[in-house]
Design an enzyme around this catalytic site. Structure first.
Site, PDB file in Angstrom:
ATOM      1  CG  ASP A  31      -2.061   0.969   1.104  1.00 57.59           C
ATOM      2  OD1 ASP A  31      -3.218   0.516   1.047  1.00 57.59           O
ATOM      3  OD2 ASP A  31      -1.799   2.197   1.060  1.00 57.59           O
ATOM      4  CB  ILE A  32       0.886   4.242  -2.227  1.00 57.76           C
ATOM      5  CG1 ILE A  32       1.998   5.118  -2.762  1.00 57.76           C
ATOM      6  CG2 ILE A  32      -0.382   5.023  -1.954  1.00 57.76           C
ATOM      7  CD1 ILE A  32       1.708   5.697  -4.138  1.00 57.76           C
ATOM      8  CG  HIS A 100      -8.540  -2.982  -2.321  1.00 57.04           C
ATOM      9  ND1 HIS A 100      -9.462  -2.278  -3.062  1.00 57.04           N
ATOM     10  CD2 HIS A 100      -8.408  -2.298  -1.155  1.00 57.04           C
ATOM     11  CE1 HIS A 100      -9.856  -1.214  -2.381  1.00 57.04           C
ATOM     12  NE2 HIS A 100      -9.236  -1.217  -1.210  1.00 57.04           N
ATOM     13  CG  HIS A 102      -6.777  -2.978   3.186  1.00 54.45           C
ATOM     14  ND1 HIS A 102      -6.007  -1.859   2.949  1.00 54.45           N
ATOM     15  CD2 HIS A 102      -8.004  -2.696   2.678  1.00 54.45           C
ATOM     16  CE1 HIS A 102      -6.749  -0.936   2.339  1.00 54.45           C
ATOM     17  NE2 HIS A 102      -7.966  -1.427   2.164  1.00 54.45           N
TER      18      HIS A 102
HETATM   19  P1  5GP Z   1      -9.741   1.332   0.443  1.00 56.05           P
HETATM   20  O1  5GP Z   1      -9.925   2.559   1.300  1.00 56.05           O
HETATM   21  O2  5GP Z   1     -10.427   1.475  -0.904  1.00 56.05           O
HETATM   22  O3  5GP Z   1     -10.117   0.058   1.155  1.00 56.05           O
HETATM   23  O4  5GP Z   1      -8.189   1.212   0.229  1.00 56.05           O
HETATM   24  C1  5GP Z   1      -7.512   1.747  -0.875  1.00 56.05           C
HETATM   25  C2  5GP Z   1      -6.047   1.674  -0.540  1.00 56.05           C
HETATM   26  O5  5GP Z   1      -5.326   1.845  -1.738  1.00 56.05           O
HETATM   27  C3  5GP Z   1      -5.573   2.747   0.440  1.00 56.05           C
HETATM   28  O6  5GP Z   1      -5.011   2.146   1.591  1.00 56.05           O
HETATM   29  C4  5GP Z   1      -4.547   3.536  -0.370  1.00 56.05           C
HETATM   30  O7  5GP Z   1      -3.444   3.946   0.397  1.00 56.05           O
HETATM   31  C5  5GP Z   1      -4.164   2.558  -1.462  1.00 56.05           C
HETATM   32  N1  5GP Z   1      -3.754   3.204  -2.712  1.00 56.05           N
HETATM   33  C6  5GP Z   1      -4.413   4.186  -3.370  1.00 56.05           C
HETATM   34  N2  5GP Z   1      -3.757   4.525  -4.489  1.00 56.05           N
HETATM   35  C7  5GP Z   1      -2.661   3.718  -4.551  1.00 56.05           C
HETATM   36  C8  5GP Z   1      -1.588   3.613  -5.488  1.00 56.05           C
HETATM   37  O8  5GP Z   1      -1.497   4.321  -6.500  1.00 56.05           O
HETATM   38  N3  5GP Z   1      -0.635   2.674  -5.221  1.00 56.05           N
HETATM   39  C9  5GP Z   1      -0.701   1.874  -4.102  1.00 56.05           C
HETATM   40  N4  5GP Z   1       0.295   0.987  -3.936  1.00 56.05           N
HETATM   41  N5  5GP Z   1      -1.702   1.961  -3.204  1.00 56.05           N
HETATM   42  C10 5GP Z   1      -2.662   2.878  -3.416  1.00 56.05           C
END
Ligand code: 5GP
Ligand code: ZN
Length: 140
Positions: A31-32, A100, A102
């Site tokens: 995760d970034i 996704h 985590h």
């Molecule tokens: P969500 O909130 O949708 O469950 O999680 C999305 C996750 O994707 C977040 O933890 C965010 O940091 C990660 N994320 C968003 N954009 C990118 C990216 O361009 N690269 C990576 N490696 N992670 C990303």
């Protein structure tokens, strides 16, 4: 593949990522903006917006992969615990609408404030039983 999806672009290499695993169905990246050191994301290579859309065989494979990676990452990172988190829908905190899962390593001496905590509610008299009746799911 969706042109408007950041994870589809990561999967096909148009956006760089730090990748830790790949097979025919999944890519796993760091995760970034990690919640903790080693926070990773299991991404199916095909675009499915969320758990509702994800086919059952991929859901099963994702959980099996999570189990294997949890053991592997715990050994490599020497973390003390592990969370699996999976958000569906904006109201649930989903920000990228490509399914996704985590993988979040947890550390005893880490910064654990406000990570996965919620205010606990309570049920009134009979409320839990009524809800359980509504939700009872027939055995397959
Ligand atoms: P969500 O909130 O949708 O469950 O999680 C999305 C996750 O994707 C977040 O933890 C965010 O940091 C990660 N994320 C968003 N954009 C990118 C990216 O361009 N690269 C990576 N490696 N992670 C990303
Ligand atoms: Zn996508």
């Amino acid at each position: 593949m969706r042109d408007d999806c950041i994870f589809c672009k990561i999967i096909d290499g148009r956006i760089p990522s730090a990748s830790i695993y790949e097979d025919e169905d999944f890519r796993v990246i760091l995760d970034i903006s990690p919640a903790a050191k080693g926070h990773a994301l299991i991404l199916p290579k095909e675009h499915y917006a969320n758990l509702y859309e994800l086919p059952e065989d991929l859901a099963a494979k994702a959980m099996l992969l999570a189990k294997k990676l949890a053991a592997h990452m715990t050994e490599k990172l020497q973390c003390d615990g592990f969370n699996l988190v999976q958000n569906n829908g904006e109201v649930a905190g989903q920000t990228v609408f490509h399914f996704h899962l985590h993988l979040i390593p947890r550390y005893k001496d880490g910064d654990n404030r406000d990570l996965l905590t919620w205010k606990q509610l309570s049920y009134g008299d009979g409320e839990a039983q009524a809800l359980a009746e509504l939700l009872r799911y027939p055995k397959a």
